[in-house]
Design a protein around this motif. Structure first.
Motif, PDB file in Angstrom:
ATOM      1  N   UNK A 106       5.007   2.725  -3.674  1.00 42.09           N
ATOM      2  CA  UNK A 106       4.043   3.829  -3.665  1.00 42.09           C
ATOM      3  C   UNK A 106       2.654   3.310  -4.056  1.00 42.09           C
ATOM      4  N   UNK A 107       2.601   2.445  -5.043  1.00 39.72           N
ATOM      5  CA  UNK A 107       1.336   1.835  -5.480  1.00 39.72           C
ATOM      6  C   UNK A 107       0.733   1.000  -4.355  1.00 39.72           C
ATOM      7  N   UNK A 108       1.572   0.248  -3.683  1.00 38.10           N
ATOM      8  CA  UNK A 108       1.131  -0.589  -2.554  1.00 38.10           C
ATOM      9  C   UNK A 108       0.532   0.271  -1.445  1.00 38.10           C
ATOM     10  N   UNK A 109       1.198   1.396  -1.135  1.00 39.00           N
ATOM     11  CA  UNK A 109       0.716   2.293  -0.080  1.00 39.00           C
ATOM     12  C   UNK A 109      -0.624   2.921  -0.458  1.00 39.00           C
ATOM     13  N   UNK A 110      -0.754   3.347  -1.702  1.00 40.66           N
ATOM     14  CA  UNK A 110      -1.956   4.070  -2.111  1.00 40.66           C
ATOM     15  C   UNK A 110      -3.155   3.160  -2.362  1.00 40.66           C
ATOM     16  N   UNK A 111      -2.915   1.905  -2.740  1.00 39.83           N
ATOM     17  CA  UNK A 111      -4.037   0.994  -3.014  1.00 39.83           C
ATOM     18  C   UNK A 111      -4.389   0.108  -1.830  1.00 39.83           C
ATOM     19  N   UNK A 112      -3.419  -0.137  -0.951  1.00 42.14           N
ATOM     20  CA  UNK A 112      -3.659  -1.041   0.171  1.00 42.14           C
ATOM     21  C   UNK A 112      -3.590  -2.510  -0.217  1.00 42.14           C
ATOM     22  N   UNK A 113      -3.138  -2.792  -1.427  1.00 37.56           N
ATOM     23  CA  UNK A 113      -3.009  -4.182  -1.881  1.00 37.56           C
ATOM     24  C   UNK A 113      -1.808  -4.838  -1.205  1.00 37.56           C
ATOM     25  N   UNK A 114      -1.958  -6.089  -0.814  1.00 36.29           N
ATOM     26  CA  UNK A 114      -0.854  -6.844  -0.210  1.00 36.29           C
ATOM     27  C   UNK A 114       0.083  -7.273  -1.339  1.00 36.29           C
ATOM     28  N   UNK A 115       1.235  -6.623  -1.438  1.00 31.97           N
ATOM     29  CA  UNK A 115       2.170  -6.872  -2.534  1.00 31.97           C
ATOM     30  C   UNK A 115       3.555  -7.213  -2.006  1.00 31.97           C
ATOM     31  N   UNK A 116       4.138  -8.256  -2.568  1.00 30.65           N
ATOM     32  CA  UNK A 116       5.484  -8.685  -2.179  1.00 30.65           C
ATOM     33  C   UNK A 116       6.499  -8.253  -3.226  1.00 30.65           C
ATOM     34  N   UNK A 117       7.523  -7.513  -2.796  1.00 31.91           N
ATOM     35  CA  UNK A 117       8.573  -7.069  -3.716  1.00 31.91           C
ATOM     36  C   UNK A 117       9.525  -8.219  -4.027  1.00 31.91           C
ATOM     37  N   UNK A 118       9.811  -8.406  -5.316  1.00 36.61           N
ATOM     38  CA  UNK A 118      10.770  -9.425  -5.753  1.00 36.61           C
ATOM     39  C   UNK A 118      11.887  -8.721  -6.527  1.00 36.61           C
ATOM     40  N   UNK A 119      13.024  -8.446  -5.876  1.00 37.34           N
ATOM     41  CA  UNK A 119      14.111  -7.719  -6.557  1.00 37.34           C
ATOM     42  C   UNK A 119      14.992  -8.642  -7.398  1.00 37.34           C
ATOM     43  N   UNK A 120      15.433  -8.131  -8.544  1.00 38.43           N
ATOM     44  CA  UNK A 120      16.347  -8.848  -9.418  1.00 38.43           C
ATOM     45  C   UNK A 120      17.619  -8.018  -9.577  1.00 38.43           C
ATOM     46  N   UNK A 121      18.637  -8.594 -10.198  1.00 37.06           N
ATOM     47  CA  UNK A 121      19.883  -7.859 -10.430  1.00 37.06           C
ATOM     48  C   UNK A 121      19.750  -6.844 -11.554  1.00 37.06           C
ATOM     49  N   UNK A 122      18.729  -6.984 -12.354  1.00 33.45           N
ATOM     50  CA  UNK A 122      18.486  -6.079 -13.462  1.00 33.45           C
ATOM     51  C   UNK A 122      17.230  -6.512 -14.188  1.00 33.45           C
ATOM     52  N   UNK A 123      16.726  -5.649 -15.071  1.00 26.67           N
ATOM     53  CA  UNK A 123      15.487  -5.984 -15.777  1.00 26.67           C
ATOM     54  C   UNK A 123      15.679  -7.157 -16.727  1.00 26.67           C
TER      55      UNK A 123
END
Length: 330
Positions: free
Chosen positions: A177-194
């Motif tokens: 949502x932040x990426x969509x609203x700011x237009x910043x090029x952001x890469x998601x890095x998923x983990x198994x947990x925090x």
């Protein structure tokens, strides 16, 4: 002779009493005898986060109230789908419960191409446990003091990375949502947990994370991470000095995490009602309420019907967010 008579009568009397006791027990409803064996609470993420905190609090207090063991099982993976699916396919007796999240019970249906369960049909709602805003945190070497400066930096420097505790979590979708609203090029890095994501954030291997407050707020207070905003519409009472994302320059931005207790499908209503009443009592007790508020969780303790209605509204909301962002589960 009299002695022999009574000795012959004793087994008959014992059998009669046993049959009477058995009939009396069978005449009791499932809710009256529940629980009469250990209960399992599935937490769909690794230890240490908000779902785990809530699951363990409930386990301790339900066990004390009912005199039966209540065991917490952490079963992380696939954005919480693996653990939730265990309860979706469990017997309808109320002995297998799951601390569901906004991800497992509202977001994942839109994000994952194939789900192992139906988020509504395959569960019995028990109670909405708590809500919490996510907190945008960055490692201390990011040269900004506030959200406005961070957005300007992102647009100037280009690609950034944002960590999450797994695809489909509110932490992930908050970033989208932040990426969509700011237009910043952001890469998601998923983990198994925090528990896996936080060390990489602290080490600067990822730029940012929209983490649940209970796990990041202590790190912010210790000066190990920098907080730029919270995702709720209003500031959190647990950290009133941290502005909302909307205040920081993105009007209308809101992405609240929630946690709820669900049972397997088809659990009898009397058992659900008994569970809900005890859970609500726990959450509204002064000591439990204070403990949760201090770490950024707002205790709720809703009815089953209220949770069902809330879940449906959240599914509609997050389906739109996922569609608009184009996010997919990696």
């Amino acid at each position: 002779m009299i002695t022999r008579f009574f000795s012959r009568l004793a087994p008959v009397a014992a059998a009669t009493l046993l049959a009477f006791a058995s009939n009396a027990a069978s005449a009791q409803s499932p809710a009256q005898t529940y629980p009469n064996k250990p209960i399992h609470i599935i937490v769909t993420f690794t230890p240490g986060g908000a779902p785990d905190i809530l699951g363990r609090m409930l386990a301790d207090r339900l066990s004390a109230a009912w005199g039966q063991p209540v065991v917490v099982d952490n079963k992380p993976g696939a954005g919480g789908n693996i653990g939730a699916d265990v309860v979706a396919k469990a017997p309808p007796d109320g002995y297998n419960l799951v601390v569901g999240t906004v991800g497992t019970h509202a977001i994942n249906g839109a994000l994952y191409q194939k789900m192992p369960y139906d988020m509504i049909k395959d569960f019995t709602p028990v109670s909405l446990l708590a809500t919490t805003p996510n907190m945008l945190v960055v490692h201390n070497n990011v040269p900004v003091k506030n959200l406005k400066e961070f957005i300007e930096l992102g647009k100037k420097e280009g690609k950034m990375t944002f960590a999450s505790s797994g695809s489909g979590t509110s932490i992930h979708v908050s970033g989208e949502l932040f990426k969509t609203q700011t237009g910043i090029d952001m890469q998601h890095v998923p983990y198994k947990g925090r528990a896996s994501a936080i060390p990489d954030l602290l080490g600067g291997r990822v730029t940012m994370m929209f983490d649940n407050m209970p796990s990041s707020l202590p790190l912010v207070r210790e000066g190990k991470l920098k907080a730029l905003g919270v995702t709720s519409a209003k500031r959190s009472p647990a950290a009133p000095d941290i502005p909302t994302i909307a205040e920081g320059g993105l009007p209308g931005f809101e992405a609240v995490s929630w946690f709820a207790l669900f049972a397997a499908p088809g659990v009898p209503k009397p058992i659900v009602d008994k569970l809900q009443a005890e859970v609500s009592k726990i959450l509204k007790s002064p000591d439990a309420s204070k403990r949760l508020l201090d770490i950024g969780l707002e205790p709720i303790g809703s009815t089953s019907e209220e949770l069902a209605a809330y879940q449906r509204s959240e599914i509609a909301k997050w389906s739109k967010v996922v569609k608009d962002s184009g996010a997919k589960a990696e």
